[in-house]
Design an enzyme around this catalytic site. Sequence first.
Site, PDB file in Angstrom:
ATOM      1  N   HIS A 110      24.890 -18.845  11.550  1.00 41.11           N
ATOM      2  CA  HIS A 110      25.208 -19.317  13.052  1.00 41.11           C
ATOM      3  C   HIS A 110      24.723 -18.510  13.890  1.00 41.11           C
ATOM      4  O   HIS A 110      24.338 -17.400  13.757  1.00 41.11           O
ATOM      5  CB  HIS A 110      26.826 -18.983  13.011  1.00 41.11           C
ATOM      6  CG  HIS A 110      27.759 -20.044  12.511  1.00 41.11           C
ATOM      7  ND1 HIS A 110      28.017 -20.168  11.150  1.00 41.11           N
ATOM      8  CD2 HIS A 110      28.534 -21.061  13.111  1.00 41.11           C
ATOM      9  CE1 HIS A 110      28.722 -21.104  10.794  1.00 41.11           C
ATOM     10  NE2 HIS A 110      29.125 -21.736  12.124  1.00 41.11           N
ATOM     11  N   ASN A 140      23.045 -12.313   6.465  1.00 38.67           N
ATOM     12  CA  ASN A 140      23.894 -13.043   7.064  1.00 38.67           C
ATOM     13  C   ASN A 140      25.362 -12.659   6.797  1.00 38.67           C
ATOM     14  O   ASN A 140      26.062 -12.550   7.865  1.00 38.67           O
ATOM     15  CB  ASN A 140      23.971 -14.618   6.812  1.00 38.67           C
ATOM     16  CG  ASN A 140      24.884 -15.555   7.436  1.00 38.67           C
ATOM     17  OD1 ASN A 140      25.094 -15.352   8.544  1.00 38.67           O
ATOM     18  ND2 ASN A 140      25.134 -16.416   6.683  1.00 38.67           N
TER      19      ASN A 140
END
Length: 236
Positions: A110, A140
Site C-alpha cells: 500500500h 512491507n
Amino acid sequence: MSILYRLLVLIIIALPNSAFALFDACLDYFPTQQLPSTAQIGRDLCFEGFAVYYSPEHKKPIYVVEKLNRNRLMGERQKRSNRFYEEARLPRQERALITDYRDSGYDRGHNAPAADMHNEQAMAQSFSLANMMPQARENNRGIWAKQVEQATRHYALRAGGDIYVFTGSTGDLGRIGTSQVTIPSHLYKLVYDPSRKKAWAYWIENTNTAAMTPPISYQELKDRTGIDFHLPDITP
C-alpha cells in the site's frame, strides 16, 4: 456519432495524461490545493480518503497523498478487507493486474495504508492496485509498517491539526507480471505539518534487509525524486 465528434475523442485520448491531472474531486487532500510538479506523465485518481497520481508506464503510483488528523485516526477502526482489485477506471493496457503479483516474490504494498482509513468505503478502496507498489515482503510487513507507517500515524495523533502525507517510490529493479509492473529500488513517505511549518521524509531501500536511517530533508527528497510537492513556508 458525427465524424467531428469522433475526431475530438481521438484527440483527447492522444493528449498527454498529465494534461488531465486536475484532481477536481479531491483538491482538499493537497496543501493549499496546489498540485505537485513533476515531469512524469500520469493519471489522477480520487478515492475516499486519498488521491493517487498513477503512472501508466510503471503501473504503480508516482505519488499518493493523504490528509490525516487526530479525529480521523481516533474513529472506529475498520476491519481490513484484504480484497485487492484491479482499477477499472484505468484503460486495461494501463492497469496492474492481480496476476502480476502472483508468485512474484513481492507484496502488493500500500501507498496509502489500509490502517489510515476511516470508514468502510475508504478501507475497501485502499486495496485498489492503483494504490500498490511491488514491495519486498519483509520490508512491507516489518520496517515500513512498524517504523514508517505507524510512526506517521502516531505523529498525526499528536499534531495540532491536519498533516499531509505523500507516499511513493522511485528507481527500477526490474518488472513483474505480464503488465510489466516496475519494481522500485526505494520507497519514500513525506510528512508535512503546516502548523509547525516542518516537513521530513522517510527514505527506505526496497529490500528485505533494509535498515532504518534518519529522515531526509524536504529539499533532498525533491532532488532525489524530481518532484516539487509545493509545500509552503517550510522552516529549515
